[in-house]
Enzyme design. Structure first.
Site, short mmCIF file in Angstrom:
data_model
loop_
_atom_site.label_atom_id
_atom_site.label_comp_id
_atom_site.label_asym_id
_atom_site.label_seq_id
_atom_site.Cartn_x
_atom_site.Cartn_y
_atom_site.Cartn_z
N CYS A 10 9.39 37.70 42.95
CA CYS A 10 10.17 38.92 42.67
C CYS A 10 9.43 39.89 41.76
O CYS A 10 9.77 41.08 41.72
CB CYS A 10 11.54 38.58 42.10
SG CYS A 10 11.50 37.83 40.46
N HIS A 12 23.49 25.18 16.31
CA HIS A 12 23.51 23.95 15.52
C HIS A 12 24.88 23.75 14.87
O HIS A 12 25.47 24.71 14.36
CB HIS A 12 22.44 24.02 14.42
CG HIS A 12 21.05 23.94 14.96
ND1 HIS A 12 20.54 22.78 15.51
CD2 HIS A 12 20.06 24.85 15.04
CE1 HIS A 12 19.29 22.99 15.90
NE2 HIS A 12 18.98 24.25 15.63
N SER A 37 15.31 28.46 11.38
CA SER A 37 16.42 27.73 11.99
C SER A 37 17.30 27.15 10.89
O SER A 37 16.76 26.63 9.91
CB SER A 37 15.86 26.60 12.85
OG SER A 37 16.90 25.93 13.50
C1 LIG Z 1 10.46 27.32 17.47
C2 LIG Z 1 11.78 27.81 16.95
C3 LIG Z 1 12.96 27.12 17.23
C4 LIG Z 1 14.17 27.55 16.73
N1 LIG Z 1 15.33 26.97 17.16
C5 LIG Z 1 16.52 27.45 16.72
C6 LIG Z 1 17.73 26.92 17.22
O1 LIG Z 1 17.76 26.12 18.14
N2 LIG Z 1 18.89 27.36 16.68
C7 LIG Z 1 18.93 28.28 15.67
O2 LIG Z 1 19.99 28.57 15.18
N3 LIG Z 1 17.79 28.87 15.25
C8 LIG Z 1 16.60 28.48 15.76
N4 LIG Z 1 15.44 29.06 15.35
C9 LIG Z 1 15.51 30.14 14.38
C10 LIG Z 1 15.90 31.45 15.02
O3 LIG Z 1 15.20 31.67 16.21
C11 LIG Z 1 15.60 32.54 14.01
O4 LIG Z 1 16.21 32.20 12.78
C12 LIG Z 1 16.13 33.89 14.44
O5 LIG Z 1 15.72 34.21 15.74
C13 LIG Z 1 15.62 34.90 13.44
O6 LIG Z 1 16.01 36.17 13.84
P1 LIG Z 1 15.43 37.42 13.09
O7 LIG Z 1 16.13 38.58 13.65
O8 LIG Z 1 15.50 37.19 11.61
O9 LIG Z 1 13.88 37.41 13.41
P2 LIG Z 1 13.10 37.88 14.73
O10 LIG Z 1 13.79 37.49 15.96
O11 LIG Z 1 11.71 37.40 14.56
O12 LIG Z 1 13.16 39.44 14.64
C14 LIG Z 1 12.44 40.17 13.68
C15 LIG Z 1 12.13 41.51 14.29
O13 LIG Z 1 11.51 42.33 13.32
C16 LIG Z 1 10.55 43.12 13.97
N5 LIG Z 1 9.59 43.59 12.98
C17 LIG Z 1 8.67 42.88 12.30
N6 LIG Z 1 7.94 43.69 11.52
C18 LIG Z 1 8.41 44.94 11.70
C19 LIG Z 1 8.05 46.21 11.18
N7 LIG Z 1 7.04 46.38 10.32
N8 LIG Z 1 8.74 47.29 11.60
C20 LIG Z 1 9.77 47.18 12.47
N9 LIG Z 1 10.13 45.99 13.00
C21 LIG Z 1 9.47 44.88 12.62
C22 LIG Z 1 9.93 42.16 14.98
O14 LIG Z 1 9.27 42.84 16.02
C23 LIG Z 1 11.15 41.40 15.46
O15 LIG Z 1 11.73 41.97 16.60
C24 LIG Z 1 14.21 28.68 15.88
C25 LIG Z 1 13.04 29.39 15.63
C26 LIG Z 1 11.84 29.00 16.20
C27 LIG Z 1 10.63 29.85 16.03
#
Ligand SMILES: Cc1cc2nc3c(=O)[nH]c(=O)nc-3n(C[C@H](O)[C@H](O)[C@H](O)COP(=O)(O)OP(=O)(O)OC[C@H]3O[C@@H](n4cnc5c(N)ncnc54)[C@H](O)[C@@H]3O)c2cc1C
Length: 481
Positions: free
Chosen positions: A440, A49, A336
């Site tokens: 595949c 973004h 996001s």
């Molecule tokens: C529908 C949607 C559309 C989006 N579109 C965009 C976009 O276009 N551009 C953008 O910038 N952002 C976008 N986002 C936001 C973006 O995807 C997230 O902000 C980002 O992926 C968050 O990353 P994270 O590592 O915080 O969370 P996550 O990717 O959810 O990772 C968290 C990790 O913590 C692990 N975890 C949870 N609990 C535990 C536990 N107790 N012990 C150990 N591990 C644990 C989980 O398994 C997971 O792997 C979007 C999100 C969604 C859902």
């Protein structure tokens, strides 16, 4: 004892591990799932973004703009697919035009480069397949598209190569602190660390509450999608948004880095594990998306999926040391634009350590950079030479995406090795094409068995329990449809 334990290996945990791996400290990443990037990071719109959405003077605004600048540098360095294609927010009625002005003003305040407002004619000149009802648009040329899981994978791979320990299938169930040391409980073990970083996505409030006073609440909010075949991929050349609402940025239509078209998402409050698609959600998306791009064909849909946002009741990202527990750092409520902001969020952690005067020296022998073989992108001469030297690149396993056995072997033997069929897919695209692994998949299964010395009955499609040959891989909405 570790210096730092990072909980969660989505893009935020991976970016943080990558940033910390430059310094002389002992870091462990604890991930609940059997692979990295299994949460929101693998199921989102994949947009970098530009940064005009967040309200000025929020963490989100600052980290979004800084984050995409860093993301572009990291992608170049780590061979991650991305493309700066720009984005348009459309006004589809005269009433929506003032909203474009609001986003423009936000963008200027947030320091988004080169944004400007376009007339209806200028918008249609740029994207002729848009609805003729368009009244004008906000054009942000710095926006882009990216492979979100590969971004996370690349960063954690380099971190691991530089000494970070990644422990998968390690859900954290409890955190205690005694004499300045955290004890973090995972199945059959306890990890001790001086600092804990909470990057647990939709579970970040649960992790926070294991040791801190509750201070925020995550509202898991699902977004569903269509992915259309590559013959639809040229319908638009930039990301097309409609005016955003309170719960999300609205339904978009965008090319993907693989040349497909993505359409979605909706926004519905659900449970954190509700990752299944619904007929109602998909039909809402299709109908809404046609307001901006009427001409796409759902007959070319090759996949539906859904991701769950970690929306938070405080509105902004929660980044910083918990007020009541020293050395416990939240990277929570990263909704996001969290993907776009992740590299800048990681640098916030570095700043916290700097401010506390606990950041050690940088490693002298740090090995940055990453290069992958993308067979289909090589010239005919390069292909011939590679196949001559390594015959496994001469065996095409995934015909839709032209992925060779050599690339699959690289995925299985990488620094963060693939252990499942979808793990292979995320690392080298085998199964990502039109047939979605129909052809595949069985061959990837055979290769996994041969390389890992396991029985076919043990091979997982993706998350734990998704045994390809014995169980319903899409059961109960646990796996993407
Ligand atoms: C529908 C949607 C559309 C989006 N579109 C965009 C976009 O276009 N551009 C953008 O910038 N952002 C976008 N986002 C936001 C973006 O995807 C997230 O902000 C980002 O992926 C968050 O990353 P994270 O590592 O915080 O969370 P996550 O990717 O959810 O990772 C968290 C990790 O913590 C692990 N975890 C949870 N609990 C535990 C536990 N107790 N012990 C150990 N591990 C644990 C989980 O398994 C997971 O792997 C979007 C999100 C969604 C859902």
């Amino acid at each position: 004892m570790y210096d730092v334990a990072i909980i969660g290996c989505g893009v935020v945990g991976a970016a943080t591990a990558y940033a910390l791996s430059r310094y002389d400290m002992k870091v462990v990443v604890l991930e609940a799932e059997n692979d990295v990037a299994e949460g929101a990071t693998k199921a989102n719109s994949a947009i970098l973004h530009a940064g005009f959405d967040p309200e000025p003077n929020t963490s989100m605004a600052r980290l979004n703009v800084d984050g995409i600048a860093l993301a572009k540098q990291i992608c170049d360095r780590l061979d991650v697919p991305y493309k700066i294609c720009g984005s348009l927010v459309l006004a589809l009625s005269p009433e929506e035009l003032p909203h474009l002005q609001h986003l423009y003003d936000n963008g200027i305040a947030n320091g988004v480069p080169d944004i400007h407002l376009l007339s209806a004619e200028e918008t249609l000149q740029r994207e002729p397949n848009l609805s003729k009802t368009v009244q004008g648009a906000l054009w942000a040329p710095s926006a882009g598209i990216i492979s979100p899981w590969e971004y996370a994978l690349a960063m954690i791979e380099v971190a691991v190569r530089n000494g970070v320990e990644l422990r998968r299938s390690c859900p954290v169930s409890n955190i205690r602190k005694k004499d300045g040391v955290f004890s973090v409980s995972i199945p059959s073990d306890t990890v001790e660390a001086k600092y804990v970083i909470n990057a647990a996505g939709v579970y970040s409030d649960k992790i926070h509450n294991m040791i801190c006073k509750p201070s925020f609440h995550i509202i898991p909010t699902r977004g569903e999608y269509y992915v259309l075949d590559k013959n639809e991929g040229e319908l638009v050349h930039s990301t097309i948004f409609q005016c955003p609402s309170k719960v999300g940025k609205g339904v978009l239509v965008s090319p993907t880095v693989d040349g497909n078209l993505i359409v979605g998402p909706n926004a519905e409050e659900v449970g954190p594990e509700d990752r299944g698609c619904t007929a109602a959600g998909l039909s809402f998306i299709a109908e809404t998306a046609r307001r901006s791009v009427p001409g796409f064909s759902l007959g070319d849909s090759i996949r539906n999926f859904a991701g769950v946002r970690a929306n938070v009741d405080t509105g902004d990202f929660i980044i910083g040391e918990a007020p009541d527990v020293e050395n416990f750092i939240d990277l929570a409520g990263i909704k996001s634009p969290g993907l776009s902001s992740s590299a800048a969020i990681a640098l916030e952690v570095i700043k916290i350590f700097q401010k506390k005067r606990v950041l050690p020296e940088k490693k002298k022998d740090y090995k940055d950079g990453r290069k992958k073989i993308h067979f289909k992108q090589l010239s005919a001469e390069e292909k011939a030479k590679l196949v001559h030297e390594h015959p496994e690149y001469g065996r095409v396993i995934c015909r839709c995406e032209t992925v060779t056995e050599g690339e699959i072997l690289n995925a299985i033997h990488s620094d963060v090795p693939a252990r499942t069929i979808d793990g292979v897919k995320r690392r080298c695209n085998a199964g990502m094409g039109r047939c979605q692994g129909g052809f595949c998949g069985p061959r990837v299964l055979e290769i996994l068995c041969r390389e890992l010395h396991i029985d076919p009955l043990q091979v997982l499609q993706d998350r734990d329990g998704s045994y390809v040959l014995e169980s319903e891989t899409k059961q109960g909405g646990k796996h993407h449809v």
